[in-house]
Design a protein around this motif. Sequence first.
Motif, PDB file in Angstrom:
ATOM      1  N   ARG A 271      34.859  40.089  40.482  1.00  0.00           N
ATOM      2  CA  ARG A 271      36.295  39.799  40.454  1.00  0.00           C
ATOM      3  C   ARG A 271      36.568  38.418  39.867  1.00  0.00           C
ATOM      4  O   ARG A 271      37.561  38.203  39.171  1.00  0.00           O
ATOM      5  CB  ARG A 271      36.874  39.897  41.867  1.00  0.00           C
ATOM      6  N   ARG A 274      36.284  38.594  36.169  1.00  0.00           N
ATOM      7  CA  ARG A 274      37.462  39.310  35.681  1.00  0.00           C
ATOM      8  C   ARG A 274      38.668  38.366  35.612  1.00  0.00           C
ATOM      9  O   ARG A 274      39.418  38.366  34.634  1.00  0.00           O
ATOM     10  CB  ARG A 274      37.747  40.486  36.614  1.00  0.00           C
ATOM     11  N   LEU A 412      45.298  40.976  34.159  1.00  0.00           N
ATOM     12  CA  LEU A 412      44.270  41.270  35.166  1.00  0.00           C
ATOM     13  C   LEU A 412      44.566  40.474  36.421  1.00  0.00           C
ATOM     14  O   LEU A 412      44.101  39.363  36.612  1.00  0.00           O
ATOM     15  CB  LEU A 412      42.873  40.920  34.611  1.00  0.00           C
TER      16      LEU A 412
END
Length: 417
Positions: A271, A274, A412
């Motif tokens: 994460r 990302r 995102l």
Amino acid sequence: MISEILIWASIAIIVMAGGYNTTLFVLSRRRIRRKRGPREERFYIFLLACLNEETVLAESLARITALPAGKFIALVIDDASDDGTAAIARAADPERVHLLQRHLPDARKGKGAALNNGIRHLRESGILDGHDPRDVIVCVVDADGRLDQHVVQSVDPFFDNPRTGGTQIGVRMYNRDKGLLARLQDMEFVIYGDIFQKARRYIGSVGMGGNGQFMRLAALDSLMGEDGSGPWSDSLTEDLDLGVRLIAHGWTNQHCTAAAVSQQAVLDVRRLVRQRSRWFQGHLQSAGLVPTILRDIPTRPALDLLYHLSSPVLILLTSLLPLSFLVATAGTVVGSVQAGHPLISPMWILGPYVLSFTAAYAYGFVYHRRERDLGLLRAILLSHVFIFYGYIWFAAGWMGLWRMLTGKQTWLKTART
């Protein structure tokens, strides 16, 4: 031969960047003394752009409504959430917390679009009636942001200067004790704020962050497009874009070290990569700001901003150094076996250490001043780990570049826990 060229090219980049960063560190140690001007009672507005933030929003609103400040409100911009975000906003203090709900298909088009809608709502609702835009301060807070209770008192003096357009406060991780990854993120933001942002006060190139950015409404008004579009762009790093355009319009950006906003550190490596890939892609998009910087910003801050905007290219080039070093090391080992004696000198070990870890001592010193309980030695050891933590940017960089080349522009959003 190619590996050697890559190594020397990467070393040259590291040395040049290290020299510049050393200059910033020296500048960051200087102190700025300020005197308060005529006291003005300013109206503070906290904007929270929210998409499915029921996990963290209640605590953030509780912190804001408890601020020991005079005139202020919070506007929750619900960007078509499908959880309990709106209900949490309605349950908060109705005198302090207002709710704006966006709906599909107009919603979920990025944080910048949500914030622009928030500014339009403030005007259309009459909340700003009777207030001079020069005395209205808009603060962007992430849904998980927990502001220090003294934040208004710390930030307010910066706006005594009528040319101050924005003031960025420090950022911390409130769950920094939840593991090594969270601690390293906290160190990352402390280093950025206490070294780079503090130094840029003298250069005139302080940047705005996506969390804890305070801006004078009059400054935001100066960024309004002729078509009525708001001050924030649709860039994935709308905060970076906003900070540069404020400077280009003649405003001064400040950095406040006396207060901070604490946010939630990401506890999962995937994460985190990302999240950083979005930031990296946004930096790549910001290349479009170069003409504005060259045309409208004085030389000294322009040079620093150009260096800052070039960081994606530097990261991608530097990411080749570890691979090149491994290839060269393997070749040297093979050559040593063939020659029957070691071909590696002590400089083969000392050189890479000096290049890679010299900054760790400065980083450890700075972080120790914020985290006294950690101890100076532990802080320096942690900063050595922090150097390896920076490799996350290599993965995020190539991921962000791939997303840009393949035309993926979606936001995102960082998942909360």
